[in-house]
Design an enzyme around this catalytic site. Structure first.
Site, PDB file in Angstrom:
ATOM      1  N   HIS A 219       0.830  -1.212   0.000  1.00  0.00           N
ATOM      2  CA  HIS A 219       0.000   0.000   0.000  1.00  0.00           C
ATOM      3  C   HIS A 219       0.867   1.266   0.000  1.00  0.00           C
ATOM      4  O   HIS A 219       0.535   2.250   0.666  1.00  0.00           O
ATOM      5  CB  HIS A 219      -0.953   0.008   1.202  1.00  0.00           C
ATOM      6  CG  HIS A 219      -1.942  -1.116   1.190  1.00  0.00           C
ATOM      7  ND1 HIS A 219      -3.133  -1.045   0.507  1.00  0.00           N
ATOM      8  CD2 HIS A 219      -1.906  -2.353   1.742  1.00  0.00           C
ATOM      9  CE1 HIS A 219      -3.786  -2.187   0.658  1.00  0.00           C
ATOM     10  NE2 HIS A 219      -3.053  -3.008   1.394  1.00  0.00           N
TER      11      HIS A 219
ATOM     12  N   ASN B  54     -10.103  -3.143   2.605  1.00  0.00           N
ATOM     13  CA  ASN B  54      -9.801  -3.133   1.169  1.00  0.00           C
ATOM     14  C   ASN B  54     -11.088  -2.854   0.401  1.00  0.00           C
ATOM     15  O   ASN B  54     -12.162  -2.786   0.982  1.00  0.00           O
ATOM     16  CB  ASN B  54      -9.246  -4.498   0.740  1.00  0.00           C
ATOM     17  CG  ASN B  54      -7.770  -4.663   1.085  1.00  0.00           C
ATOM     18  OD1 ASN B  54      -7.008  -3.697   1.113  1.00  0.00           O
ATOM     19  ND2 ASN B  54      -7.367  -5.885   1.353  1.00  0.00           N
TER      20      ASN B  54
ATOM     21  N   TYR C 184       0.545  -4.218  12.113  1.00  0.00           N
ATOM     22  CA  TYR C 184       0.392  -2.839  11.635  1.00  0.00           C
ATOM     23  C   TYR C 184       1.010  -1.853  12.615  1.00  0.00           C
ATOM     24  O   TYR C 184       1.731  -0.933  12.223  1.00  0.00           O
ATOM     25  CB  TYR C 184      -1.087  -2.517  11.370  1.00  0.00           C
ATOM     26  CG  TYR C 184      -1.551  -3.096  10.058  1.00  0.00           C
ATOM     27  CD1 TYR C 184      -1.479  -4.466   9.815  1.00  0.00           C
ATOM     28  CD2 TYR C 184      -2.040  -2.287   9.035  1.00  0.00           C
ATOM     29  CE1 TYR C 184      -1.873  -5.012   8.613  1.00  0.00           C
ATOM     30  CE2 TYR C 184      -2.436  -2.831   7.823  1.00  0.00           C
ATOM     31  CZ  TYR C 184      -2.357  -4.191   7.614  1.00  0.00           C
ATOM     32  OH  TYR C 184      -2.740  -4.729   6.423  1.00  0.00           O
TER      33      TYR C 184
END
Ligand code: NDP
Length: 490
Positions: free
Chosen positions: A58, A131, A341
């Site tokens: 990303h 997404n 993350y």
């Protein structure tokens, strides 16, 4: 050099010193340049440090601020404050992205799109890191990094490789659902405004009474789905690598604010137990016919960031940013992402990434996390940096925010109190009883020397522990501290 207009700001160094001229300081008009030209050095050294590590996935993205407005009452499912009443508004930041391409890659490529949202709620940030597809290629976290490798460049050729991409997919049939979506007409959105967003994972919603239901999040574009076919996309990529960024940015500048409707699907614990598929399998949807979409609200994006690097490149989202009333599920991929993350941001932006304005919660933040590169006094001040403590006004946990326990088969998942049902004193007492009188005296003397420098209340609290281990232990320390043990009874 002309004197600038008084309205024009004066150029300065990073330290704020006014700069007279932007010409190198030299020994004679032909050089060489002097090392004492620190203004030049500052500029060149900062230039060398203008980039932070690119996101592994990303990397190419676009962001915008906006507002989320609740349009339907879902309080029977969740106690989340930002959903507490119809009409309530919450500031949001969205970042959309392609997955495989690097920072300079073209937007109009066949790829999944990231759909990451940050809701700045009054009970902390809620990030929905999804997404534009409701499912994913793999269901086991061991395959996540491996899958991404197949989407990136071949280690030898440094080129994308159909060989490794299809080798992996053909070895992993669980990818077929997502492969079908990727190669369907929706595989190349015409722009970020024209695609849906999905939380993809199953999450949980927790009600005020503690009841937990499973939930999936859907953000449906109100601009309608629009896609490019392969020929159109090839033509656009040839002319404009920033087509998605341009479309989103310019629409917002024109005042055409894109909107998405947030809907949820809800599954009870009983339904989950009897469902024909694993409801926590990221490669599966919950059929709409069985789990109808329930409207929640509308998200509108209406403000472009002022500075792309500060606000979009440094924006950071993590599925572990959850608020009271929204929780995880056993989904293995989600469980792994809860860690990875946050870890990526620590590496990419630094330990204080949550202090940057785009990432900073809009509600008060009070904790005992401290320091690290670029910590600011505004956040931490002179507040205490440890817990538990007995300091007035120091932040304390509040059990009203505790989530109900999970029953997973025979196992209960809960925050068990590690301070109850434990004997903290017998073994300390046993050790004391081994010591001879001289050792006991030295021990009490050393403890009193240190403990005597703490406040009286702390001395009294600690003395009770010595007495609980051994009466003599307590007596000896009390004596050295000059405290009458009878005071402890008061
Ligand atoms: P439904 O007939 O109720 O749903 C079909 C859904 O397919 C539509 O609502 C639309 O979702 C979505 N869709 C249409 N074209 C495409 C495309 N080219 N690529 C991806 N999605 C598309 O049936 P089910 O709920 O049983 O789902 C059947 C299939 O639909 C699933 O296997 C899944 O691939 C896809 N789908 C299902 C979703 C779900 O949560 N149930 C969500 C999205 C896709 P939308 O309205 O969200 O655009």
């Amino acid at each position: 050099m002309k004197k600038p207009n008084p309205e024009t700001p004066v150029l300065t160094t990073q330290d704020g010193k006014p700069i007279a001229m932007q010409q190198a300081l030299t020994a004679g008009p032909r050089g060489p340049v002097l090392l004492q030209d620190v203004e030049l050095l500052e500029q060149m050294q900062h230039f060398n440090r203008e980039r932070i590590p690119e996101r592994v996935v990303h990397a190419k993205g676009s962001g915008a601020y906006g507002t989320f407005t609740v349009t339907n009452d879902v309080t029977r499912y969740t106690k989340a404050k930002f959903l507490e009443k119809v009409g309530k508004k919450t500031e949001v930041f969205a970042r959309f992205s392609t997955v495989a391409g690097e920072r300079g890659a073209a937007d109009a490529e066949r790829d999944v799109r990231g759909f990451a949202l940050k809701f700045y709620t009054e009970e902390g940030n809620w990030d929905m890191v999804g997404n534009n597809t409701p499912v994913f290629f793999v269901r086991d976290p061991y395959k996540f990094a491996m899958f991404i490798h197949t989407q990136k460049r071949h280690p030898k050729t440094n080129m994308r490789s159909q060989e490794m991409q299809w080798d992996f997919w053909s070895m992993c049939p669980e990818s077929l659902h997502q492969v079908t979506i990727l190669f369907s007409d929706r595989g190349i959105p015409a722009g970020y405004r024209f695609m849906n967003g999905y939380g993809s994972h199953t999450y949980s919603l927790i009600h005020t009474q503690g009841e937990r239901v499973w939930c999936k999040f859907h953000f449906k574009t109100l601009q309608g789905i629009q896609t490019f076919d392969d020929d159109e996309a090839a033509r656009i990529v040839g002319q404009d690598r920033e087509s998605h960024q341009r479309d989103l940015y310019q629409a917002i500048e024109r005042g055409e604010f894109p909107q998405w409707r947030l809907l949820i699907q809800v599954m009870t614990q009983e339904q989950a137990a009897g469902f024909r598929w694993n409801p926590f399998d990221l490669t599966k949807v919950w059929p709409h016919a069985e789990f109808p979409l329930i409207e929640v609200g509308v998200m509108e994006l209406n403000r472009n960031p002022e500075n792309y690097f500060a606000e979009v490149e440094q924006s950071a989202f993590k599925p572990s940013a959850l608020v009271p009333g929204v929780g995880p599920s056993p989904d293995k991929m989600l469980q792994a992402r809860l860690m990875s993350y946050a870890d990526a941001h620590l590496h990419r932006v630094g330990p204080n990434w949550q202090q940057l304005p785009v990432n900073r919660p809009r509600c008060p933040v009070a904790n005992y996390v401290r320091d690290g590169a670029l910590a600011t006094a505004e956040t931490y001040g002179s507040n205490p940096n440890y817990w538990p403590n007995s300091l007035a006004g120091a932040p304390q946990p509040d059990e009203q925010y505790k989530d109900s326990a999970w029953k997973l088969g025979e196992v209960i998942v809960d925050r068990f109190d590690s301070t109850v049902d434990h004997d903290d004193f017998t073994q300390a007492g046993n050790l004391f009883r081994i010591f001879d009188p001289a050792q006991r005296d030295r021990l009490a003397g050393r403890i009193a020397g240190a403990l005597g420098q703490a406040g009286k209340e702390i001395q009294m609290r600690q003395l009770r522990h010595f007495f609980a281990a051994d009466q003599e232990y307590g007596r000896r320390v009390a004596e050295k501290l000059g405290i009458d043990p009878s005071e402890l009874a008061r």
